[in-house]
Design a protein around this motif. Structure first.
Motif, PDB file in Angstrom:
ATOM      1  N   ALA A 146       0.672  -1.332   0.127  1.00 46.52           N
ATOM      2  CA  ALA A 146      -0.355   0.301  -0.137  1.00 46.52           C
ATOM      3  C   ALA A 146       0.435   1.474   0.240  1.00 46.52           C
ATOM      4  CB  ALA A 146      -0.619   0.158   1.199  1.00 46.52           C
ATOM      5  N   GLY A 147       0.103   2.373  -0.641  1.00 46.72           N
ATOM      6  CA  GLY A 147       0.919   3.403  -0.357  1.00 46.72           C
ATOM      7  C   GLY A 147       1.165   4.397  -1.691  1.00 46.72           C
ATOM      8  N   VAL A 148       1.233   5.649  -1.747  1.00 46.39           N
ATOM      9  CA  VAL A 148       2.054   6.098  -3.274  1.00 46.39           C
ATOM     10  C   VAL A 148       3.208   6.095  -2.853  1.00 46.39           C
ATOM     11  CG1 VAL A 148       1.918   8.682  -1.527  1.00 46.39           C
ATOM     12  CG2 VAL A 148       1.555   8.410  -4.379  1.00 46.39           C
ATOM     13  N   LEU A 149       3.574   5.938  -4.039  1.00 46.74           N
ATOM     14  CA  LEU A 149       5.032   5.654  -4.146  1.00 46.74           C
ATOM     15  C   LEU A 149       5.459   7.298  -3.863  1.00 46.74           C
ATOM     16  CD1 LEU A 149       7.463   4.228  -5.996  1.00 46.74           C
ATOM     17  CD2 LEU A 149       6.850   4.657  -7.325  1.00 46.74           C
ATOM     18  N   HIS A 150       6.979   7.021  -2.759  1.00 52.14           N
ATOM     19  CA  HIS A 150       7.771   8.386  -2.490  1.00 52.14           C
ATOM     20  C   HIS A 150       8.331   9.594  -3.987  1.00 52.14           C
ATOM     21  CE1 HIS A 150      11.911   7.143  -4.325  1.00 52.14           C
ATOM     22  NE2 HIS A 150      11.275   5.717  -3.931  1.00 52.14           N
ATOM     23  N   SER A 151       8.731   8.603  -5.405  1.00 54.66           N
ATOM     24  CA  SER A 151       8.262   9.233  -6.302  1.00 54.66           C
ATOM     25  C   SER A 151       7.601   9.910  -7.379  1.00 54.66           C
ATOM     26  CB  SER A 151       9.947   8.428  -7.066  1.00 54.66           C
ATOM     27  OG  SER A 151       9.520   7.446  -7.234  1.00 54.66           O
ATOM     28  N   ASN A 152       6.832   9.248  -6.745  1.00 61.14           N
ATOM     29  CA  ASN A 152       5.688   9.460  -7.694  1.00 61.14           C
ATOM     30  C   ASN A 152       5.020  11.500  -7.146  1.00 61.14           C
ATOM     31  OD1 ASN A 152       3.199  10.349  -9.155  1.00 61.14           O
ATOM     32  ND2 ASN A 152       1.894   8.158  -8.663  1.00 61.14           N
ATOM     33  N   PRO A 153       4.748  12.155  -8.616  1.00 63.65           N
ATOM     34  CA  PRO A 153       4.132  13.733  -8.460  1.00 63.65           C
ATOM     35  C   PRO A 153       3.154  14.220  -7.280  1.00 63.65           C
ATOM     36  CG  PRO A 153       6.107  13.605 -10.025  1.00 63.65           C
ATOM     37  CD  PRO A 153       5.866  11.659  -9.995  1.00 63.65           C
ATOM     38  N   GLU A 154       2.584  12.975  -7.202  1.00 70.26           N
ATOM     39  CA  GLU A 154       1.121  11.884  -6.777  1.00 70.26           C
ATOM     40  C   GLU A 154       1.347  12.808  -5.068  1.00 70.26           C
ATOM     41  OE1 GLU A 154      -2.430  12.180  -5.768  1.00 70.26           O
ATOM     42  OE2 GLU A 154      -1.986  13.003  -8.118  1.00 70.26           O
ATOM     43  N   ALA A 155       2.316  12.191  -4.723  1.00 67.54           N
ATOM     44  CA  ALA A 155       2.502  12.121  -3.277  1.00 67.54           C
ATOM     45  C   ALA A 155       2.036  13.255  -3.022  1.00 67.54           C
ATOM     46  CB  ALA A 155       3.545  11.177  -3.368  1.00 67.54           C
ATOM     47  N   LEU A 156       3.358  14.421  -3.491  1.00 61.97           N
ATOM     48  CA  LEU A 156       3.436  15.626  -2.733  1.00 61.97           C
ATOM     49  C   LEU A 156       1.843  16.009  -2.702  1.00 61.97           C
ATOM     50  CD1 LEU A 156       4.984  17.668  -0.984  1.00 61.97           C
ATOM     51  CD2 LEU A 156       6.173  18.524  -3.518  1.00 61.97           C
ATOM     52  N   ARG A 157       1.265  16.072  -4.186  1.00 59.47           N
ATOM     53  CA  ARG A 157      -0.133  16.838  -4.293  1.00 59.47           C
ATOM     54  C   ARG A 157      -0.382  16.451  -3.221  1.00 59.47           C
ATOM     55  NH1 ARG A 157       1.440  16.320  -9.926  1.00 59.47           N
ATOM     56  NH2 ARG A 157       0.356  14.203 -10.237  1.00 59.47           N
ATOM     57  N   LEU A 158      -1.061  14.999  -3.061  1.00 61.14           N
ATOM     58  CA  LEU A 158      -1.491  15.022  -2.074  1.00 61.14           C
ATOM     59  C   LEU A 158      -2.021  15.136  -0.771  1.00 61.14           C
ATOM     60  CD1 LEU A 158      -4.243  12.986  -1.956  1.00 61.14           C
ATOM     61  CD2 LEU A 158      -2.901  10.480  -1.528  1.00 61.14           C
ATOM     62  N   ALA A 159      -0.516  15.399  -0.146  1.00 59.29           N
ATOM     63  CA  ALA A 159       0.101  15.614   0.895  1.00 59.29           C
ATOM     64  C   ALA A 159      -0.029  17.714   0.957  1.00 59.29           C
ATOM     65  CB  ALA A 159       1.294  16.248   1.110  1.00 59.29           C
ATOM     66  N   GLN A 160      -0.010  18.011  -0.180  1.00 64.56           N
ATOM     67  CA  GLN A 160      -1.026  19.076   0.251  1.00 64.56           C
ATOM     68  C   GLN A 160      -2.065  19.196  -0.117  1.00 64.56           C
ATOM     69  OE1 GLN A 160       1.419  20.082  -3.598  1.00 64.56           O
ATOM     70  NE2 GLN A 160       2.374  22.213  -2.054  1.00 64.56           N
ATOM     71  N   VAL A 210      18.622  -1.702   3.898  1.00 65.61           N
ATOM     72  CA  VAL A 210      16.374  -1.056   3.831  1.00 65.61           C
ATOM     73  C   VAL A 210      16.028  -0.357   4.787  1.00 65.61           C
ATOM     74  CG1 VAL A 210      13.973  -1.848   3.727  1.00 65.61           C
ATOM     75  CG2 VAL A 210      16.130  -3.688   2.520  1.00 65.61           C
ATOM     76  N   ALA A 211      16.485  -0.443   5.919  1.00 60.56           N
ATOM     77  CA  ALA A 211      15.943   0.712   7.036  1.00 60.56           C
ATOM     78  C   ALA A 211      16.853   1.677   6.691  1.00 60.56           C
ATOM     79  CB  ALA A 211      16.873   0.224   8.819  1.00 60.56           C
ATOM     80  N   GLN A 212      18.028   1.949   6.057  1.00 62.47           N
ATOM     81  CA  GLN A 212      18.493   3.259   5.888  1.00 62.47           C
ATOM     82  C   GLN A 212      17.716   4.024   5.073  1.00 62.47           C
ATOM     83  OE1 GLN A 212      21.257   4.072   7.166  1.00 62.47           O
ATOM     84  NE2 GLN A 212      20.532   6.106   6.508  1.00 62.47           N
ATOM     85  N   GLU A 213      17.821   3.488   3.360  1.00 61.70           N
ATOM     86  CA  GLU A 213      16.668   3.653   2.789  1.00 61.70           C
ATOM     87  C   GLU A 213      15.687   3.986   2.802  1.00 61.70           C
ATOM     88  OE1 GLU A 213      15.969   1.768  -1.878  1.00 61.70           O
ATOM     89  OE2 GLU A 213      15.856   0.431  -0.524  1.00 61.70           O
ATOM     90  N   THR A 214      15.262   3.148   3.889  1.00 59.73           N
ATOM     91  CA  THR A 214      13.252   3.980   4.314  1.00 59.73           C
ATOM     92  C   THR A 214      13.224   4.908   4.937  1.00 59.73           C
ATOM     93  OG1 THR A 214      12.549   1.625   4.026  1.00 59.73           O
ATOM     94  CG2 THR A 214      11.768   3.267   5.044  1.00 59.73           C
ATOM     95  N   THR A 215      14.389   4.915   5.637  1.00 61.33           N
ATOM     96  CA  THR A 215      14.639   6.425   6.703  1.00 61.33           C
ATOM     97  C   THR A 215      14.710   7.686   5.117  1.00 61.33           C
ATOM     98  OG1 THR A 215      14.731   4.678   8.281  1.00 61.33           O
ATOM     99  CG2 THR A 215      16.032   7.334   8.303  1.00 61.33           C
ATOM    100  N   ASN A 216      16.096   6.952   4.728  1.00 61.54           N
ATOM    101  CA  ASN A 216      16.533   8.125   3.617  1.00 61.54           C
ATOM    102  C   ASN A 216      15.296   8.724   3.031  1.00 61.54           C
ATOM    103  OD1 ASN A 216      18.970   8.210   4.785  1.00 61.54           O
ATOM    104  ND2 ASN A 216      19.545   6.666   3.318  1.00 61.54           N
ATOM    105  N   LEU A 217      14.512   8.281   2.360  1.00 61.26           N
ATOM    106  CA  LEU A 217      13.404   8.275   1.364  1.00 61.26           C
ATOM    107  C   LEU A 217      12.664   8.875   1.956  1.00 61.26           C
ATOM    108  CD1 LEU A 217      12.953   4.679  -1.122  1.00 61.26           C
ATOM    109  CD2 LEU A 217      14.119   7.460  -1.408  1.00 61.26           C
TER     110      LEU A 217
END
Length: 370
Positions: free
Chosen positions: A143-157, A189-196
């Motif tokens: 589940a979840g909107v992909l972090h790199s998808n511009p839609e994620a930021l638009r949805l948050a806004q 994996v924890a580092q990557e998830t944290t970074n993203l």
């Protein structure tokens, strides 16, 4: 039966070593204190009041649930600050609204603009707002909107700009740690998830939005990386019980696993070189299929035995090599199964028999349903 040995139980029976649960919970509390992040333990594995008390240190605050049945169960027993960490189901909006209007803090999760539209259609009463987390996919692929998808930021806004709705936080599950083997892979994996997640928080900050951040999984929180200190919360759950799967990943040792399924030998089948036991797939998860040399579980104290297969109420056990010595396994004798997946196995039992050093202390009754 209090005070009796666990061997007095009728089988199959799920038994919980409360001393291990307390130790596992305390270690997680201490890890989070050291990191300086808020622990929001997930209730999905056990779904009981008693284990929730242990995991929250008795506060009955700041928990995660995966079903509304769990949310209602905990709310009915004095818990608050509950996060329903499941992408908002449209058929359950009214039930979510009722909890939001009843509790000091009930929080939901969404990952699609249509979910936000559902919230707009059901404004909360008495000036309350929907406390909403954005579910972010940082590589887990569920589940979840992909972090790199511009839609994620638009949805948050869009959430942040909607009257009656608050963007409380960003939530990512690093379930891809379940593919790891060993601490090094887990921490990568924890580092990557944290970074993203932190990169996404910077994107929010750039457009004037500030909110909380949370990631979690039992592997990542059992071996946290330093940068997780920059997050606000973590949300592991399985760690209270652990299981064989977690020991294989590297989250824990087999000795940390707090749950077992007791079963009895009910048949000798020398023509097949097998034993029959009274635990089938209604008492033990099929999750371990093909993943263990010992079959669907680890048979404690018997490394040469394999739980080959299960039907509804029967299990077939055979030796990994050589002929069975049936004198070692008389009819009625007990075998102890360490489950591959404790969440799935616990779901199959209406009660958990709690013990300390093999002596029964009582029962925990989980909630069920959705």
């Amino acid at each position: 039966m209090e005070g009796e040995a666990i061997s007095a139980l009728c089988t199959p029976a799920l038994v919980v070593d409360v001393d291990k649960v307390k130790r596992n919970a305390q270690r997680m509390i201490e890890r989070c204190q050291k990191l300086g992040v808020q622990l929001r333990p997930h209730m999905k594995t056990h779904k009981t009041l008693e284990c929730a008390d242990i995991m929250t240190g008795g506060s009955r605050r700041c928990i995660v649930v995966s079903t509304l049945a769990e949310a209602c169960f905990y709310a009915d027993h004095g818990f608050d600050d509950i996060l329903y960490a499941y992408s908002l189901p449209f058929d359950k909006v009214e039930r979510c609204a009722a909890l939001s209007e009843r509790l000091d803090l009930f929080q939901i999760l969404l990952d699609h603009p249509q979910a936000l539209e559902q919230l707009k259609k059901r404004p909360l009463r008495d000036g309350r707002v929907w406390h909403t987390w954005l579910k972010l996919d940082c590589g887990n692929g569920r589940a979840g909107v992909l972090h790199s998808n511009p839609e994620a930021l638009r949805l948050a806004q869009a959430v942040a700009e909607t009257e009656g709705v608050e963007l409380t936080g960003v939530y990512a599950h690093c379930g891809n740690t379940y593919n790891c083997r060993g601490v090094e892979q887990i921490q990568a994996v924890a580092q990557e998830t944290t970074n993203l997640t932190l990169q996404f928080m910077e994107k929010l900050k750039a457009v004037g939005i500030t909110c909380k951040s949370s990631i979690g999984s039992t592997p990542s929180c059992s071996h946290p990386v330093k940068d997780m200190a920059q997050l606000n919360e973590v949300h592991p759950g399985n760690y209270a019980f652990y299981d064989v799967q977690q020991s294989m990943i590297g989250s824990c040792s087999l000795e940390d696993v707090a749950v077992r399924v007791l079963t009895r030998v009910i048949g000798h089948c020398p023509h097949r070189n097998q034993l029959l036991i009274d635990c089938g797939w209604t008492g033990l998860s099929l999750d371990g299929a093909g993943k263990l040399p010992t079959g669907y579980a680890v048979i404690e104290g018997h490394p040469n035995l394999k739980l080959l297969s299960m039907t509804q109420e029967h299990g077939r056990v055979e030796p990994i090599s050589g002929p069975l010595d049936y004198s070692k396994y008389p009819l009625g004798s007990l075998l102890t199964l360490i489950p591959y997946h404790s969440c799935a196995t616990a779901m199959m039992h209406p009660v958990y028999h709690v013990h300390s050093e093999g002596r029964l202390l009582g029962k925990w009754t989980p909630t069920r349903g959705w």
